[in-house]
Design an enzyme around this catalytic site. Sequence first.
Site, PDB file in Angstrom:
ATOM      1  N   GLU A  91       4.673  -3.927 -45.195  1.00 36.64           N
ATOM      2  CA  GLU A  91       4.089  -3.601 -46.492  1.00 36.64           C
ATOM      3  C   GLU A  91       5.115  -2.975 -47.438  1.00 36.64           C
ATOM      4  OE1 GLU A  91      -0.512  -2.569 -45.988  1.00 36.64           O
ATOM      5  OE2 GLU A  91       0.733  -1.437 -44.613  1.00 36.64           O
ATOM      6  N   CYS A 104       8.320   1.249 -52.860  1.00 34.06           N
ATOM      7  CA  CYS A 104       8.413   1.961 -51.590  1.00 34.06           C
ATOM      8  C   CYS A 104       8.497   0.891 -50.517  1.00 34.06           C
ATOM      9  CB  CYS A 104       7.156   2.821 -51.420  1.00 34.06           C
ATOM     10  SG  CYS A 104       7.082   3.649 -49.816  1.00 34.06           S
ATOM     11  N   CYS A 111       6.753   1.755 -36.137  1.00 38.21           N
ATOM     12  CA  CYS A 111       7.659   2.912 -36.139  1.00 38.21           C
ATOM     13  C   CYS A 111       7.620   3.591 -34.774  1.00 38.21           C
ATOM     14  CB  CYS A 111       7.223   3.898 -37.226  1.00 38.21           C
ATOM     15  SG  CYS A 111       8.291   5.357 -37.331  1.00 38.21           S
ATOM     16  N   CYS A 115       4.702  10.452 -35.283  1.00 40.62           N
ATOM     17  CA  CYS A 115       4.151  11.614 -36.008  1.00 40.62           C
ATOM     18  C   CYS A 115       2.612  11.565 -35.964  1.00 40.62           C
ATOM     19  CB  CYS A 115       4.640  11.629 -37.455  1.00 40.62           C
ATOM     20  SG  CYS A 115       6.426  11.791 -37.593  1.00 40.62           S
ATOM     21  N   CYS A 118       0.501  10.101 -39.134  1.00 44.04           N
ATOM     22  CA  CYS A 118       0.963   8.901 -39.833  1.00 44.04           C
ATOM     23  C   CYS A 118       0.416   7.617 -39.210  1.00 44.04           C
ATOM     24  CB  CYS A 118       2.490   8.871 -39.831  1.00 44.04           C
ATOM     25  SG  CYS A 118       3.168   7.451 -40.704  1.00 44.04           S
ATOM     26  N   GLY A 158       8.295   2.718 -40.908  1.00 38.14           N
ATOM     27  CA  GLY A 158       9.532   2.799 -40.131  1.00 38.14           C
ATOM     28  C   GLY A 158      10.364   4.018 -40.445  1.00 38.14           C
ATOM     29  N   HIS A 215       7.601  19.357 -42.984  1.00 38.45           N
ATOM     30  CA  HIS A 215       6.186  19.538 -42.626  1.00 38.45           C
ATOM     31  C   HIS A 215       5.842  20.799 -41.845  1.00 38.45           C
ATOM     32  CE1 HIS A 215       5.793  15.604 -44.284  1.00 38.45           C
ATOM     33  NE2 HIS A 215       6.034  14.911 -43.203  1.00 38.45           N
ATOM     34  N   CYS A 332       1.039   7.678 -49.085  1.00 38.58           N
ATOM     35  CA  CYS A 332       1.939   8.091 -48.004  1.00 38.58           C
ATOM     36  C   CYS A 332       1.247   8.143 -46.659  1.00 38.58           C
ATOM     37  CB  CYS A 332       2.456   9.505 -48.269  1.00 38.58           C
ATOM     38  SG  CYS A 332       3.979   9.511 -49.129  1.00 38.58           S
TER      39      CYS A 332
HETATM   40  N1  SAH Z   1      10.073   7.745 -41.290  1.00 38.65           N
HETATM   41  C1  SAH Z   1      10.429   8.312 -42.546  1.00 38.65           C
HETATM   42  C2  SAH Z   1       9.908   7.561 -43.748  1.00 38.65           C
HETATM   43  C3  SAH Z   1       8.502   7.039 -43.729  1.00 38.65           C
HETATM   44  S1  SAH Z   1       7.181   8.191 -43.931  1.00 38.65           S
HETATM   45  C4  SAH Z   1      10.026   9.768 -42.596  1.00 38.65           C
HETATM   46  O1  SAH Z   1       9.447  10.243 -41.636  1.00 38.65           O
HETATM   47  O2  SAH Z   1      10.356  10.451 -43.559  1.00 38.65           O
HETATM   48  C5  SAH Z   1       7.228   8.723 -45.617  1.00 38.65           C
HETATM   49  C6  SAH Z   1       6.656  10.103 -45.825  1.00 38.65           C
HETATM   50  O3  SAH Z   1       5.222  10.116 -45.718  1.00 38.65           O
HETATM   51  C7  SAH Z   1       7.147  11.115 -44.811  1.00 38.65           C
HETATM   52  O4  SAH Z   1       7.409  12.335 -45.426  1.00 38.65           O
HETATM   53  C8  SAH Z   1       5.946  11.242 -43.902  1.00 38.65           C
HETATM   54  O5  SAH Z   1       6.004  12.404 -43.145  1.00 38.65           O
HETATM   55  C9  SAH Z   1       4.832  11.195 -44.910  1.00 38.65           C
HETATM   56  N2  SAH Z   1       3.516  10.953 -44.343  1.00 38.65           N
HETATM   57  C10 SAH Z   1       3.216  10.239 -43.242  1.00 38.65           C
HETATM   58  N3  SAH Z   1       1.899  10.236 -43.027  1.00 38.65           N
HETATM   59  C11 SAH Z   1       1.342  10.962 -44.021  1.00 38.65           C
HETATM   60  C12 SAH Z   1      -0.011  11.302 -44.362  1.00 38.65           C
HETATM   61  N4  SAH Z   1      -1.024  10.885 -43.624  1.00 38.65           N
HETATM   62  N5  SAH Z   1      -0.200  12.034 -45.462  1.00 38.65           N
HETATM   63  C13 SAH Z   1       0.836  12.452 -46.234  1.00 38.65           C
HETATM   64  N6  SAH Z   1       2.114  12.143 -45.966  1.00 38.65           N
HETATM   65  C14 SAH Z   1       2.368  11.409 -44.862  1.00 38.65           C
END
Ligand code: SAH
Length: 345
Positions: A91, A104, A111, A115, A118, A158, A215, A332
Site C-alpha cells: 500500500e 507514504c 513487517c 510492534c 501496528c 515495513g 513511543h 499510521c
Molecule cells: N517501521 C517503521 C516505519 C513504519 S511505521 C517505524 O517503525 O518507524 C510508521 C509510524 O507509524 C511509526 O512511528 C509507527 O510506530 C507508527 N504507528 C504504527 N502503528 C500505529 C498506530 N496504530 N497508531 C499510530 N501510529 C502507529
Amino acid sequence: MKTDIKSLTLAELQSQLAQMGQSSFRAGQVYAWLHRGAVTFGEMTDLPKALRESLDERYEITAAQVVRKQASQQDGTVKYLWRLSDGNCVETVLMRYRYGNSVCISSEVGCPMGCAFCASTLGGLVRRLRPSEMLDQVLFTQLDAGQPISHIVLMGIGEPLDNLDTVLRFLALVNSPQGMNIGMRHISLSTCGLVPKIRQLAEKKLQLTLSVSLHAPNDEIRNTIMPVNRAYHVEALLAACRDYARMTGRRISFEYAMIRGVNDSPACARLLLKRLRGMPAHVNLIPLNEVAESPLKPSSRQTIRQFQQILADGGLPVTVRRSLGGDIDAACGQLRRKTAVTASQ
Ligand code: SAH
C-alpha cells in the site's frame, strides 16, 4: 533471469549499455523513459528498434498495478493497493498538504518487527521490496494523481532499515536529477530503532529527516510494546540518535503514539523531556489509531494536550500529528496488506 532495469542507477545503466556498444546518450534516454513511467521498451519511440528489442531480451521493467484505490471523503487522502510482479501487494498513501503532495510508501511486504499497536506486522514479513518497487510507488502514484509528488515519507508497511541497501539505492534513484529529482530534504525515513543501521545511515550524511518511533521514555514500557527494544535499549537508541544528529547536522524527529494508560502519564512526559534534553529533536505526538486486532486504545485529547504542554514547557519542540485518511484505514499503523487484498477480492 532478466535484470530489473529500473533498480539500476544511471551510471550503472550507462556502463551496461556501453557493453552493448551503446552511447551514454542512449542510456540517458532509456533512464528518462523509465523514470517517466514507461512500462515497455516498445514505448521508447526515440530509440532504434533493434536496441529496443535487445533491451527487451535482457531486461525486465517493473510496474505497479492498481488493485484498489480508495479516496478519503474527509481530506482528499488516497490509498493505493498495488500488485507487484510476483502477485504480492503493498500500500501507498497520497496525502495533500498546502506545501505539496506527499506519498507514504512501503519498504517491505509485511513487517518483521512485531510492534503491538501496528497492523502492518500482524502477518510478519513476506519479503523485502526491490529499489524499483519502492520507486514505482512514487512514480505510479504521481502518474495516477496527475500532479507532481514533492515529498516522500518512508513510513508505510515495513521497516526501512531492515532493507537499508535497497532503501539507499531507492533514495539515489528518486533523488537523481535525470529521474524524479525529489530533494533529500523532502524525504523522511522512519525507523523503529535498529541501532547499527542508524549508525550506518549516519555515515552517509544524507540530508533526509530521520524519524525514530520512540513511543516510550524507558525500557520498562518500550519492551512491552516494541520487541525491537529487547535488542536495542532506549539508552543505546538515544546515543545513536545523538551521534546521528551530530554527524548529519539534522535534528531527529521522534514519533510518540499516545496509548491510553500505557505511555501517556505526566511522569512519562517528564522522563521523555529529561532523556531528550540537549539533543536537537522534535517530538511528534500521534493519537494512536485503533487497530481491530489490538486492545490498545488512544489517549484522550485532554491527556495528549497535557503531555504536549509538559514537553513544550520544558522547551522541547512538539506537535500533535493531524491524522489523515482515517475513514479509509490509511492512517499510521493501519496499513495492512492482508486485509486490503481480501477486501478487494
Ligand atoms: N517501521 C517503521 C516505519 C513504519 S511505521 C517505524 O517503525 O518507524 C510508521 C509510524 O507509524 C511509526 O512511528 C509507527 O510506530 C507508527 N504507528 C504504527 N502503528 C500505529 C498506530 N496504530 N497508531 C499510530 N501510529 C502507529
